[in-house]
Design an enzyme around this catalytic site. Structure first.
Site, PDB file in Angstrom:
ATOM      1  CG  HIS A  49      -2.057   0.966   1.121  1.00  0.00           C
ATOM      2  ND1 HIS A  49      -1.946   2.292   1.450  1.00  0.00           N
ATOM      3  CD2 HIS A  49      -3.326   0.782   0.678  1.00  0.00           C
ATOM      4  CE1 HIS A  49      -3.109   2.881   1.219  1.00  0.00           C
ATOM      5  NE2 HIS A  49      -3.965   1.995   0.761  1.00  0.00           N
ATOM      6  CD  GLU A  75      -8.800  -2.701  -3.183  1.00  0.00           C
ATOM      7  OE1 GLU A  75      -9.894  -3.294  -3.121  1.00  0.00           O
ATOM      8  OE2 GLU A  75      -8.700  -1.490  -3.389  1.00  0.00           O
TER       9      GLU A  75
HETATM   10  C1  LIG Z   1      -0.450  -0.582  -3.881  1.00  0.00           C
HETATM   11  C2  LIG Z   1       0.900  -0.338  -4.541  1.00  0.00           C
HETATM   12  C3  LIG Z   1       0.674   0.339  -5.909  1.00  0.00           C
HETATM   13  C4  LIG Z   1       1.745   0.558  -3.636  1.00  0.00           C
HETATM   14  O1  LIG Z   1       2.922   0.804  -4.263  1.00  0.00           O
HETATM   15  P1  LIG Z   1       4.126   1.684  -3.674  1.00  0.00           P
HETATM   16  O2  LIG Z   1       3.925   2.072  -2.275  1.00  0.00           O
HETATM   17  O3  LIG Z   1       4.332   2.754  -4.654  1.00  0.00           O
HETATM   18  O4  LIG Z   1       5.282   0.672  -3.653  1.00  0.00           O
HETATM   19  P2  LIG Z   1       6.214   0.367  -4.872  1.00  0.00           P
HETATM   20  O5  LIG Z   1       5.393   0.027  -6.080  1.00  0.00           O
HETATM   21  O6  LIG Z   1       7.185   1.485  -4.978  1.00  0.00           O
HETATM   22  O7  LIG Z   1       6.939  -0.949  -4.350  1.00  0.00           O
HETATM   23  C5  LIG Z   1       8.041  -0.983  -3.447  1.00  0.00           C
HETATM   24  C6  LIG Z   1       8.719  -2.341  -3.622  1.00  0.00           C
HETATM   25  O8  LIG Z   1       7.817  -3.370  -3.169  1.00  0.00           O
HETATM   26  C7  LIG Z   1       7.458  -4.222  -4.266  1.00  0.00           C
HETATM   27  N1  LIG Z   1       6.016  -4.467  -4.184  1.00  0.00           N
HETATM   28  C8  LIG Z   1       5.062  -3.597  -3.825  1.00  0.00           C
HETATM   29  N2  LIG Z   1       3.859  -4.203  -3.840  1.00  0.00           N
HETATM   30  C9  LIG Z   1       4.082  -5.476  -4.225  1.00  0.00           C
HETATM   31  C10 LIG Z   1       3.225  -6.566  -4.443  1.00  0.00           C
HETATM   32  N3  LIG Z   1       1.913  -6.466  -4.255  1.00  0.00           N
HETATM   33  N4  LIG Z   1       3.760  -7.715  -4.857  1.00  0.00           N
HETATM   34  C11 LIG Z   1       5.106  -7.823  -5.042  1.00  0.00           C
HETATM   35  N5  LIG Z   1       5.976  -6.826  -4.840  1.00  0.00           N
HETATM   36  C12 LIG Z   1       5.460  -5.659  -4.443  1.00  0.00           C
HETATM   37  C13 LIG Z   1       7.799  -3.460  -5.540  1.00  0.00           C
HETATM   38  O9  LIG Z   1       8.079  -4.337  -6.593  1.00  0.00           O
HETATM   39  C14 LIG Z   1       9.022  -2.683  -5.097  1.00  0.00           C
HETATM   40  O10 LIG Z   1      10.109  -3.563  -5.110  1.00  0.00           O
HETATM   41  P3  LIG Z   1      11.605  -3.035  -5.480  1.00  0.00           P
HETATM   42  O11 LIG Z   1      11.988  -2.139  -4.330  1.00  0.00           O
HETATM   43  O12 LIG Z   1      12.404  -4.268  -5.583  1.00  0.00           O
HETATM   44  O13 LIG Z   1      11.471  -2.285  -6.778  1.00  0.00           O
HETATM   45  C15 LIG Z   1       1.637  -1.685  -4.761  1.00  0.00           C
HETATM   46  O14 LIG Z   1       1.925  -2.259  -3.508  1.00  0.00           O
HETATM   47  C16 LIG Z   1       0.863  -2.645  -5.635  1.00  0.00           C
HETATM   48  O15 LIG Z   1       0.888  -2.517  -6.858  1.00  0.00           O
HETATM   49  N6  LIG Z   1       0.135  -3.636  -5.035  1.00  0.00           N
HETATM   50  C17 LIG Z   1      -0.619  -4.587  -5.799  1.00  0.00           C
HETATM   51  C18 LIG Z   1      -1.940  -4.013  -6.300  1.00  0.00           C
HETATM   52  C19 LIG Z   1      -2.952  -3.808  -5.195  1.00  0.00           C
HETATM   53  O16 LIG Z   1      -3.177  -4.663  -4.358  1.00  0.00           O
HETATM   54  N7  LIG Z   1      -3.588  -2.627  -5.220  1.00  0.00           N
HETATM   55  C20 LIG Z   1      -4.598  -2.255  -4.257  1.00  0.00           C
HETATM   56  C21 LIG Z   1      -4.062  -1.231  -3.321  1.00  0.00           C
HETATM   57  S1  LIG Z   1      -5.225  -0.834  -2.050  1.00  0.00           S
END
Ligand SMILES: CC(C)(COP(=O)(O)OP(=O)(O)OC[C@H]1O[C@@H](n2cnc3c(N)ncnc32)[C@H](O)[C@@H]1OP(=O)(O)O)[C@@H](O)C(=O)NCCC(=O)NCCS
Length: 375
Positions: free
Chosen positions: A256, A311
């Site tokens: 998140h 979610e």
């Molecule tokens: C929600 C979300 C967009 C938040 O992203 P964020 O805070 O910007 O975090 P980042 O995308 O920068 O990720 C940080 C690290 O964790 C990893 N990561 C984050 N969420 C992950 C997941 N669900 N599965 C695997 N790896 C994940 C990223 O690959 C990244 O790894 P790295 O440092 O090796 O590049 C992201 O966690 C995600 O896409 N989750 C899956 C979709 C989801 O469940 N969405 C509903 C949200 S309520």
């Protein structure tokens, strides 16, 4: 002239102050008007928490009775909206249908300034729009609402065309309360921007629905269902998740942007699913997948603080109350109507039109060749 500082996507920018909700990502808390949303969801009804978000305090018995009355009044769609519902193309998305039907109510009484009465009317209409659309698509006449049922129970009744069980009502109530409101997210911001022009409540809500429709905002629970369907059985979970993470793909329902600890909403929803477990074996798979996913995320992404988000268990709850996955985002919309309308009213009470700036990165006339004369 020095360029103003800026942040893409307005990340970290404070756009307004609010008394409606606090998303406390460090401590894993969601607060509605001073109360813990998780505790509210387990102990209060949907209509009580609506009253809280709209008015700033929990209702006494008379206030609640009056609100319940207003909710029931809003369940009747006007003739022209029913006509529109019947005539919209079959392949139009449910989000498009909700947005269009709500827009058709603009003439009724949605003038500036927005009021709580308008908020109740708009909120109570959405489940009726969804259920009527489902009925027309199936070639049937929609059921009439059951006025002995509250907002959430009536939604289940209209969709399933039978009385819902107490556990189903409680489960969906917990979900709806926990998803009513969530700080300055994209759709809420959109609703406040529109309200800040002194446009009407329905136009502000229609804009918010447009924002919610985008897959980056409202679409994740159905992705979780696809993931669990794809995994299919407990035995396949470890290999399936390992393959995704080896492939650097993201697991739906984890991580998140704001919560860097367990999402409090997912905890409450998980607690709720335990009451449904006897009724739905699909949940066993969800628990198992969560356990393996958390272990493997910790192994493949150490230190990233990735936890289960709302979610994941939203999908489990919505599936357990037998809503089809195409209704996940519309159901989220039905509950988020409360937060949007509370924000629209708050915006109107101390309004200043939103007018941010942009940094122009094109050329200016001094650097450009003079255009050849057209004469
Ligand atoms: C929600 C979300 C967009 C938040 O992203 P964020 O805070 O910007 O975090 P980042 O995308 O920068 O990720 C940080 C690290 O964790 C990893 N990561 C984050 N969420 C992950 C997941 N669900 N599965 C695997 N790896 C994940 C990223 O690959 C990244 O790894 P790295 O440092 O090796 O590049 C992201 O966690 C995600 O896409 N989750 C899956 C979709 C989801 O469940 N969405 C509903 C949200 S309520």
């Amino acid at each position: 002239m020095t360029a103003p500082e800026w942040s893409k996507g307005l990340e970290g920018v404070v756009a307004t102050d609010t008394k409606i909700s606090l998303v406390d990502g460090q401590n894993g808390r969601l607060i509605y008007r001073g109360y813990d949303a998780k505790e509210l969801s387990l102990a209060y009804t949907f209509e009580e928490v609506c009253f809280l978000l709209w008015n700033g305090h929990l209702p006494d018995q008379n206030e609640l009775a009056e609100l319940s009355q207003q909710f029931r009044k809003g369940r009747e769609l006007p003739e022209h909206t029913r006509k529109i519902l019947k005539e919209l193309p079959q392949d139009m998305s449910m989000m498009g249908v909700i947005r269009t039907c709500l827009s058709s109510l603009e003439n009724t009484f949605f003038s500036w300034p927005p009021t709580i009465e308008q908020a109740v009317a708009a909120t109570s209409t959405v489940p009726v729009i969804i259920a009527s659309r489902m009925a027309y698509l199936a070639g049937k006449e929609p059921l009439k609402s059951d006025d002995s049922l509250d907002h959430v129970a009536n939604y289940l009744y209209l969709i399933h065309e039978k009385q819902p069980s107490e556990t189903q009502i409680k489960a969906l109530t917990v979900y709806c309360i926990l998803t009513m409101e969530h700080g300055m997210n994209a759709s809420t911001f959109a609703s406040r921007v529109i309200a800040s022009t002194e446009s009407d409540l329905i136009s502000s809500v229609a804009g918010a629905i447009g924002a919610m429709k985008g897959p980056l905002h409202g679409g994740a629970p159905s992705e979780v269902t696809h993931m669990l369907n794809d995994i299919g059985s407990k035995e396949r979970a470890e290999a399936w998740i390992t393959a995704k993470l080896e492939n650097k793909e993201k697991l739906m329902g984890f991580g998140h942007r704001v919560y860097k600890t367990t999402d409090p909403r997912s905890e409450a929803l998980k607690e709720m699913t335990k009451q449904l477990a006897g009724e739905n074996s699909w949940l066993d798979l969800a628990y198992h997948v969560e356990e393996i996913a958390l272990r493997l995320l910790d192994y493949y992404k150490p230190g990233r603080r990735l936890y289960t988000n709302v979610e994941f268990y939203a999908a489990a709850i919505l599936k357990a109350v037998e809503l089809p996955s195409e209704l996940f985002t519309p159901t989220f919309t039905a509950s988020r109507m409360v937060g949007w309308t509370a924000n629209i009213i708050e915006q109107s009470q101390d309004n200043r039109i939103f007018r941010p700036q942009s940094i122009y990165t094109g050329s200016v006339p001094e650097n450009k060749e003079k255009p050849a004369s057209r004469l």
